[in-house]
Design an enzyme around this catalytic site. Sequence first.
Site, short mmCIF file in Angstrom:
data_model
loop_
_atom_site.label_atom_id
_atom_site.label_comp_id
_atom_site.label_asym_id
_atom_site.label_seq_id
_atom_site.Cartn_x
_atom_site.Cartn_y
_atom_site.Cartn_z
N GLY A 122 -0.88 2.99 -17.98
CA GLY A 122 -1.82 1.92 -17.69
C GLY A 122 -2.26 1.98 -16.24
O GLY A 122 -1.76 2.81 -15.48
N ASP A 123 -3.20 1.08 -15.94
CA ASP A 123 -3.71 1.01 -14.57
C ASP A 123 -3.18 -0.29 -13.99
O ASP A 123 -3.46 -1.37 -14.53
CB ASP A 123 -5.25 1.01 -14.64
CG ASP A 123 -5.89 0.95 -13.28
OD1 ASP A 123 -5.31 0.31 -12.38
OD2 ASP A 123 -6.98 1.53 -13.13
N PHE A 124 -2.39 -0.23 -12.91
CA PHE A 124 -1.76 -1.47 -12.45
C PHE A 124 -2.76 -2.47 -11.85
O PHE A 124 -2.42 -3.61 -11.61
CB PHE A 124 -0.55 -1.24 -11.54
CG PHE A 124 -0.66 -0.28 -10.39
CD1 PHE A 124 -1.74 -0.27 -9.54
CD2 PHE A 124 0.39 0.63 -10.15
CE1 PHE A 124 -1.81 0.60 -8.47
CE2 PHE A 124 0.33 1.51 -9.08
CZ PHE A 124 -0.78 1.50 -8.24
N ASP A 172 2.64 4.24 -15.07
CA ASP A 172 1.72 5.03 -14.24
C ASP A 172 0.45 5.30 -15.05
O ASP A 172 0.36 4.94 -16.24
CB ASP A 172 2.39 6.34 -13.79
CG ASP A 172 1.87 6.81 -12.43
OD1 ASP A 172 0.65 7.03 -12.31
OD2 ASP A 172 2.67 6.96 -11.49
N ARG A 227 6.29 3.93 -2.34
CA ARG A 227 5.23 4.78 -1.78
C ARG A 227 3.87 4.45 -2.41
O ARG A 227 3.06 5.34 -2.68
CB ARG A 227 5.53 6.26 -2.07
CG ARG A 227 5.92 7.07 -0.84
CD ARG A 227 6.03 8.53 -1.22
NE ARG A 227 7.22 8.78 -1.97
CZ ARG A 227 8.32 9.33 -1.48
NH1 ARG A 227 8.36 9.69 -0.24
NH2 ARG A 227 9.38 9.53 -2.22
N ASP A 239 27.75 4.81 22.23
CA ASP A 239 27.76 3.36 22.48
C ASP A 239 27.65 3.14 23.99
O ASP A 239 28.40 3.73 24.76
CB ASP A 239 29.06 2.74 21.96
CG ASP A 239 29.01 1.23 22.07
OD1 ASP A 239 28.08 0.63 21.52
OD2 ASP A 239 29.89 0.65 22.75
N1 SAM Z 1 6.46 6.07 -6.76
C1 SAM Z 1 6.46 7.51 -6.59
C2 SAM Z 1 7.27 7.91 -5.39
O1 SAM Z 1 7.79 7.04 -4.67
O2 SAM Z 1 7.42 9.11 -5.14
C3 SAM Z 1 5.07 8.09 -6.53
C4 SAM Z 1 4.25 7.65 -5.38
S1 SAM Z 1 2.61 8.31 -5.41
C5 SAM Z 1 2.21 8.30 -3.72
C6 SAM Z 1 1.66 6.98 -6.05
C7 SAM Z 1 1.77 6.82 -7.54
O3 SAM Z 1 0.97 5.71 -7.93
C8 SAM Z 1 1.26 8.03 -8.30
O4 SAM Z 1 2.20 8.40 -9.26
C9 SAM Z 1 -0.01 7.53 -8.92
O5 SAM Z 1 -0.32 8.18 -10.14
C10 SAM Z 1 0.29 6.06 -9.12
N2 SAM Z 1 -0.95 5.28 -9.25
C11 SAM Z 1 -2.05 5.37 -8.49
N3 SAM Z 1 -2.98 4.49 -8.91
C12 SAM Z 1 -2.45 3.84 -9.97
C13 SAM Z 1 -2.92 2.82 -10.82
N4 SAM Z 1 -4.13 2.30 -10.64
N5 SAM Z 1 -2.11 2.38 -11.78
C14 SAM Z 1 -0.88 2.91 -11.97
N6 SAM Z 1 -0.38 3.87 -11.18
C15 SAM Z 1 -1.15 4.34 -10.19
#
Ligand code: SAM
Length: 628
Positions: free
Chosen positions: A516-518, A490, A533, A88
């Site tokens: 699914g694909d987000f 994921d 991440r 400090d």
């Molecule tokens: N959330 C985890 C962590 O904090 O360790 C994993 C992070 S990793 C860098 C990014 C994650 O996003 C991966 O598991 C990847 O498969 C997922 N991801 C990438 N594109 C995606 C999509 N279009 N839809 C769903 N998930 C996806």
Amino acid sequence: MALNPVIRKLVDKRVVLASASPRRQEILTNAGLRFEVVPSWFKETLEKSSFAAPYEYAVETAKQKALEVANRMHLKHCRTPDVVIGADTIVTIEEQILEKPVDKQDAYKMLSRLSGKEHSVFTGVAIVHCSSKDTQLETEVKCFYEETKVKFAELSEELLWDYIHSGEPMDKAGGYGIQALGGMLVEYVHGDFLNVVGFPLNHFCKTLAELYYPPPKHTIHHIKHDSIPSVETFEILSDGECDSSDNTSCKGAQKQKSSRIIYPSGKGINSNGNFNMTVESQNGVKENKTQFPAKLVQLLDGFKASKVLFVSSKLKIFDLLKGKGAMTSVDVANCLKASVRGTERLLDACAALGLLEKTHQGYSNSDLANLYLVSDCEFSLHDFILHCDDRIWPLFTHLELAVKEGTSQNHFAIGKKGEDLFQDFYYQNTEMKQHFMSAMHSIAKMTARDVASAFDLSQFRVVCDLGGCTGALAHELTQIYPAMKVTVFDLPDVISSVSSFQPSRQNTGQISFSSGDFFKDNLPESELYILSRVLHDWCEEKIHALLSKLSAVCKPGSALLVAETVLDEKGTSPARAVLQSLTMTEGKQRSVLEYKQLLEKYGFTSVQIKITGNLLDVILCFKKVSPR
Ligand code: SAM
């Protein structure tokens, strides 16, 4: 590389700096210390009038900061550190303590009080050694303080306000930073310059020397302890080898005893951050020498050290040595079917880096290796280390090209061109997907506890972790919040392979997996969405798509939790995040303000950010309740 052996004594210890000050971090990093940063939550509210002298206040605050972190790490994370350093810094004038100004007017008041006068800067430092006995935390505290006198020039109103408007005074004790613009205000410094910056390094090293090397009586009279003893002198004192038959190092020590290094007290730091040091030789002649800067040595050798870690992990040296007594280099080489010459050099390098311990009997794992490098230990980083070697190292080999072209060099690392980092690269075949998932799993286990506990999330019962990969964070959330149900969302490729990552003790009723694909598919309904991440990987267009979608599905009052490494406002730290940017994915790292603006743009308010001291920081925000 730690130039000073007292610092080297801390190499295989878990050292924690209980301070968010980038200046303290820089001073200790430059000295070669390796440490984690866990900013203290201790509120600096001790009653100043209850202390007989101002320095007592600084020392007590430093102590409380360090103890708070030691206790928190022990209790919350079951990760008792070995050493916690608290500090400090206060400025005093006419016996009154000046801390950080609360606003510009306050800064003006402080700086005009200092104008034309001499004041004192005190830094209190606490070094807390921790151990865990029967789950109880035991601490030994060593405190000291350092005083430096600083005189300000007479400051004109114009200079004063220019300085205040620069923004520099706001997070600094006394309202100035001597190492930057504030240096212009200073007429002289008497005492340790770094003490004014925020950390009295010289006194710190001397105190460590007292702790770790109480000198044998017959040698102490040779060394004047107004300086940090030189390297060889310390080596000798450490092991008491002067009395032994092996006198090669003793000779070195005698040579050193007749020289005395005088470290600068203030003005010896040149513009490169080097210390100009005066060496007084046997015949009393003083020579000025410029020491090679520790920071540069560290940078020059950094890649070699990384590769030692990568290769020894790949060869599974830490698995081989786990639970065994010491093994000789010949035995290790035989087990690895590698050359004795090469193995011995690698083992020595591991020992020098604190990954192994070397004795007359041979080599054994350090605590660090047993905790994090053995491939099947709970917090193993083994798979993440292999990912760094296989996937990240090639990107950095081609950094020059990446900078020239401004694009990622993933095709060099992965062997083909593609667009989507995950679907085209990491998941292009089952083996690569498995490696990537293992790497994410190992690093997520390290960060999950801090992410899950950064905020009180007990109000959320239904949670969806988008891009949640193997479910490591979901597992931690359900451990902390027994009423929470988490859906890990994921890509189908990932979800089909998660089973091997599930811990045997997992409460399966609380966690479900959805594929699914987000970007394209509907998201599961949820009260809290998590993006851990994820955001830093994507370009603005993709982020727009994802956040617009989230904003649309989030009901008012529901929330979004983002876990990322957050940059400071200047975008300069932490270095790890900035270095990560060089992989040149389409995305980028963001500062606190940038995340706030981004999230607000998509209708999320009450943005709160927790800097955790771990690899990920955490941001929580709520979907705006629309006006009626
Ligand atoms: N959330 C985890 C962590 O904090 O360790 C994993 C992070 S990793 C860098 C990014 C994650 O996003 C991966 O598991 C990847 O498969 C997922 N991801 C990438 N594109 C995606 C999509 N279009 N839809 C769903 N998930 C996806």
